[in-house]
Design a protein around this motif. Structure first.
Motif, PDB file in Angstrom:
ATOM      1  N   GLU A   1       0.856  -1.183   0.000  1.00  6.02           N
ATOM      2  CA  GLU A   1       0.000   0.000   0.000  1.00  6.02           C
ATOM      3  C   GLU A   1       0.890   1.229   0.000  1.00  6.02           C
ATOM      4  OE1 GLU A   1      -3.778  -0.329   2.299  1.00  6.02           O
ATOM      5  OE2 GLU A   1      -2.728  -1.966   3.331  1.00  6.02           O
ATOM      6  N   ILE A   2       0.641   2.140  -0.941  1.00  5.48           N
ATOM      7  CA  ILE A   2       1.491   3.324  -1.052  1.00  5.48           C
ATOM      8  C   ILE A   2       0.621   4.574  -1.071  1.00  5.48           C
ATOM      9  CG2 ILE A   2       3.465   2.216  -2.134  1.00  5.48           C
ATOM     10  CD1 ILE A   2       2.483   3.038  -4.814  1.00  5.48           C
ATOM     11  N   GLU A   3       1.161   5.632  -0.495  1.00  5.89           N
ATOM     12  CA  GLU A   3       0.455   6.907  -0.384  1.00  5.89           C
ATOM     13  C   GLU A   3       0.869   7.842  -1.517  1.00  5.89           C
ATOM     14  OE1 GLU A   3      -1.962   7.513   1.767  1.00  5.89           O
ATOM     15  OE2 GLU A   3      -1.708   5.420   2.420  1.00  5.89           O
ATOM     16  N   PRO A   4       0.071   8.890  -1.798  1.00  2.00           N
ATOM     17  CA  PRO A   4       0.423   9.828  -2.869  1.00  2.00           C
ATOM     18  C   PRO A   4       1.831  10.372  -2.723  1.00  2.00           C
ATOM     19  CG  PRO A   4      -1.811  10.239  -2.102  1.00  2.00           C
ATOM     20  CD  PRO A   4      -1.226   9.205  -1.174  1.00  2.00           C
ATOM     21  N   GLY A   5       2.591  10.321  -3.823  1.00  2.00           N
ATOM     22  CA  GLY A   5       3.971  10.793  -3.823  1.00  2.00           C
ATOM     23  C   GLY A   5       4.992   9.759  -3.410  1.00  2.00           C
ATOM     24  N   GLN A   6       4.547   8.667  -2.813  1.00  4.60           N
ATOM     25  CA  GLN A   6       5.473   7.625  -2.383  1.00  4.60           C
ATOM     26  C   GLN A   6       5.980   6.828  -3.577  1.00  4.60           C
ATOM     27  OE1 GLN A   6       3.822   5.047   0.618  1.00  4.60           O
ATOM     28  NE2 GLN A   6       5.626   3.733   0.699  1.00  4.60           N
ATOM     29  N   LYS A   7       7.234   6.389  -3.505  1.00  8.94           N
ATOM     30  CA  LYS A   7       7.854   5.636  -4.588  1.00  8.94           C
ATOM     31  C   LYS A   7       8.270   4.260  -4.086  1.00  8.94           C
ATOM     32  CE  LYS A   7       9.948   9.882  -6.425  1.00  8.94           C
ATOM     33  NZ  LYS A   7      11.233  10.544  -6.799  1.00  8.94           N
ATOM     34  N   ILE A   8       8.117   3.273  -4.955  1.00  6.45           N
ATOM     35  CA  ILE A   8       8.672   1.949  -4.668  1.00  6.45           C
ATOM     36  C   ILE A   8       9.368   1.446  -5.920  1.00  6.45           C
ATOM     37  CG2 ILE A   8       6.895   1.394  -2.967  1.00  6.45           C
ATOM     38  CD1 ILE A   8       5.739  -0.546  -5.106  1.00  6.45           C
ATOM     39  N   SER A   9      10.320   0.566  -5.736  1.00  6.89           N
ATOM     40  CA  SER A   9      11.039  -0.027  -6.859  1.00  6.89           C
ATOM     41  C   SER A   9      10.759  -1.512  -6.935  1.00  6.89           C
ATOM     42  CB  SER A   9      12.553   0.201  -6.701  1.00  6.89           C
ATOM     43  OG  SER A   9      12.864   1.578  -6.759  1.00  6.89           O
ATOM     44  N   LEU A  10      10.593  -1.999  -8.167  1.00  8.45           N
ATOM     45  CA  LEU A  10      10.511  -3.430  -8.419  1.00  8.45           C
ATOM     46  C   LEU A  10      11.837  -3.829  -9.049  1.00  8.45           C
ATOM     47  CD1 LEU A  10       6.879  -3.736  -9.835  1.00  8.45           C
ATOM     48  CD2 LEU A  10       7.669  -4.011  -7.490  1.00  8.45           C
ATOM     49  N   ASP A  11      12.653  -4.517  -8.260  1.00  8.99           N
ATOM     50  CA  ASP A  11      14.031  -4.767  -8.645  1.00  8.99           C
ATOM     51  C   ASP A  11      14.150  -5.884  -9.673  1.00  8.99           C
ATOM     52  OD1 ASP A  11      14.972  -2.869  -6.824  1.00  8.99           O
ATOM     53  OD2 ASP A  11      14.839  -4.321  -5.191  1.00  8.99           O
ATOM     54  N   PRO A  12      15.183  -5.799 -10.534  1.00  9.13           N
ATOM     55  CA  PRO A  12      15.441  -6.874 -11.477  1.00  9.13           C
ATOM     56  C   PRO A  12      16.159  -8.037 -10.795  1.00  9.13           C
ATOM     57  CG  PRO A  12      17.096  -5.169 -11.718  1.00  9.13           C
ATOM     58  CD  PRO A  12      16.120  -4.685 -10.675  1.00  9.13           C
ATOM     59  N   GLY A  13      16.518  -9.026 -11.594  1.00  8.99           N
ATOM     60  CA  GLY A  13      17.305 -10.144 -11.080  1.00  8.99           C
ATOM     61  C   GLY A  13      16.516 -11.054 -10.180  1.00  8.99           C
ATOM     62  N   SER A  14      17.163 -11.571  -9.146  1.00 14.29           N
ATOM     63  CA  SER A  14      16.552 -12.576  -8.287  1.00 14.29           C
ATOM     64  C   SER A  14      15.363 -12.036  -7.509  1.00 14.29           C
ATOM     65  CB  SER A  14      17.596 -13.116  -7.301  1.00 14.29           C
ATOM     66  OG  SER A  14      18.092 -12.071  -6.479  1.00 14.29           O
ATOM     67  N   LYS A  15      15.292 -10.697  -7.353  1.00 19.34           N
ATOM     68  CA  LYS A  15      14.180 -10.106  -6.611  1.00 19.34           C
ATOM     69  C   LYS A  15      13.044  -9.661  -7.529  1.00 19.34           C
ATOM     70  CE  LYS A  15      17.114  -8.353  -2.866  1.00 19.34           C
ATOM     71  NZ  LYS A  15      17.534  -7.149  -2.121  1.00 19.34           N
ATOM     72  N   ARG A  16      13.148 -10.000  -8.802  1.00 20.73           N
ATOM     73  CA  ARG A  16      12.154  -9.551  -9.765  1.00 20.73           C
ATOM     74  C   ARG A  16      10.757 -10.032  -9.385  1.00 20.73           C
ATOM     75  NH1 ARG A  16      11.473 -11.706 -15.613  1.00 20.73           N
ATOM     76  NH2 ARG A  16      12.407 -13.453 -14.533  1.00 20.73           N
ATOM     77  N   LYS A  17       9.785  -9.144  -9.566  1.00 13.77           N
ATOM     78  CA  LYS A  17       8.407  -9.459  -9.240  1.00 13.77           C
ATOM     79  C   LYS A  17       7.508  -9.082 -10.407  1.00 13.77           C
ATOM     80  CE  LYS A  17       8.848 -10.686  -4.830  1.00 13.77           C
ATOM     81  NZ  LYS A  17       8.411 -11.990  -4.300  1.00 13.77           N
ATOM     82  N   LEU A  18       6.419  -9.778 -10.513  1.00 11.86           N
ATOM     83  CA  LEU A  18       5.347  -9.363 -11.397  1.00 11.86           C
ATOM     84  C   LEU A  18       4.360  -8.584 -10.548  1.00 11.86           C
ATOM     85  CD1 LEU A  18       3.980  -9.522 -14.167  1.00 11.86           C
ATOM     86  CD2 LEU A  18       2.904 -11.635 -13.445  1.00 11.86           C
ATOM     87  N   GLY A  19       4.034  -7.357 -10.942  1.00 14.52           N
ATOM     88  CA  GLY A  19       3.187  -6.512 -10.122  1.00 14.52           C
ATOM     89  C   GLY A  19       1.913  -6.125 -10.837  1.00 14.52           C
ATOM     90  N   ILE A  20       0.820  -6.027 -10.082  1.00 12.89           N
ATOM     91  CA  ILE A  20      -0.432  -5.528 -10.622  1.00 12.89           C
ATOM     92  C   ILE A  20      -0.991  -4.470  -9.679  1.00 12.89           C
ATOM     93  CG2 ILE A  20      -0.966  -7.639 -11.874  1.00 12.89           C
ATOM     94  CD1 ILE A  20      -2.939  -8.382  -9.682  1.00 12.89           C
ATOM     95  N   VAL A  21      -1.660  -3.483 -10.247  1.00 15.64           N
ATOM     96  CA  VAL A  21      -2.291  -2.424  -9.468  1.00 15.64           C
ATOM     97  C   VAL A  21      -3.759  -2.795  -9.314  1.00 15.64           C
ATOM     98  CG1 VAL A  21      -2.780   0.049  -9.320  1.00 15.64           C
ATOM     99  CG2 VAL A  21      -0.726  -0.754 -10.518  1.00 15.64           C
ATOM    100  N   ILE A  22      -4.216  -2.945  -8.090  1.00 19.06           N
ATOM    101  CA  ILE A  22      -5.614  -3.326  -7.878  1.00 19.06           C
ATOM    102  C   ILE A  22      -6.468  -2.156  -7.402  1.00 19.06           C
ATOM    103  CG2 ILE A  22      -5.065  -5.749  -7.468  1.00 19.06           C
ATOM    104  CD1 ILE A  22      -5.529  -5.244  -4.457  1.00 19.06           C
TER     105      ILE A  22
END
Length: 234
Positions: free
Chosen positions: A43-64
């Protein structure tokens, strides 16, 4: 370890059920997949940033839920805006499908938003107890990939235009087509639109001003009205 139980509230299960990734699946089937994949709720608030890292930490992400913008970041740290998603989009689908490890995504929230991330390989390693659900989700991933292809094609069409004016007109034409209206809001600020079209911010403002003075468009902030379509060449 991912706390997938946060996704199993009634509110979140309803959001998942309405998302393209889980189209055609019942509530129990969705819950089974979430449990199997140990999905994570972010859960992220307005203006907040997150990173989806490549490599072994790679994730498939969806916005619900909520509105976010997605940026691709290269090796030098340069950011390119690639899409604006409104509670229904997928992040990282193309990289998953192409088995590409070197793309870093940054997600920035415009409104309070909810993202779900999970290891994409839960779709590729069949589990006898869940194979029908895995198959349905994978079909939905392909449908999402089709939508992403259309978005990228529209973006490339804008970038391929020879001058700033034509890039703007191409983008506005795409917005008009997607909304089926000559009046619409765009999801980008001026700075973001300049980045999306790969043009200088000041030059973008001048070209928008010229189009307004010529009576082709009207706009106030992010709200645009197409006054005449005879200049559309696309």
């Amino acid at each position: 370890m991912a706390d997938y139980t946060a996704l199993l509230t009634d509110e979140n299960k309803e959001l998942l059920r309405r998302h393209l990734f889980f189209s055609g699946l019942g509530e129990d089937e969705i819950a089974s997949f979430i449990t199997f994949s140990a999905a994570d709720l972010i859960e992220i608030e307005p203006g907040q940033k997150i990173s989806l890292d490549p490599g072994s930490k790679r994730k498939l992400g969806i916005v619900i839920a909520g509105d976010v913008k997605v940026y691709a970041i290269d090796y030098d740290g340069n950011k390119t805006i690639i899409n604006a998603l409104h509670g229904k989009g997928a992040i990282g689908t193309m990289q998953f499908m192409m088995d590409h490890y070197n793309m870093l995504f940054e997600v920035v929230a415009d409104t309070p938003a909810k993202l779900v991330t999970f290891d994409p390989y839960v779709l590729l390693i069949a589990d006898a107890r869940l194979v029908n659900v895995q198959h349905s989700v994978l079909v939905n991933v392909l449908a999402s990939q089709r939508n992403l292809f259309f978005d990228l094609s529209a973006h490339l069409m804008c970038l391929s235009q020879k001058n700033i004016r034509d890039k703007i007109m191409c983008y506005l034409h795409n917005c008009s087509e997607s909304t089926r209206s000559y009046e619409f809001d765009i999801p980008f600020s001026r700075e973001e639109l300049a980045a999306y079209l790969a043009v200088d911010r000041a030059s973008l403002s001048r070209s928008l001003g010229d189009l307004k003075r010529e009576g082709i468009i009207e706009y106030k902030k992010n709200h645009f009205i197409i006054l005449t379509t005879r200049h559309f060449k696309f």
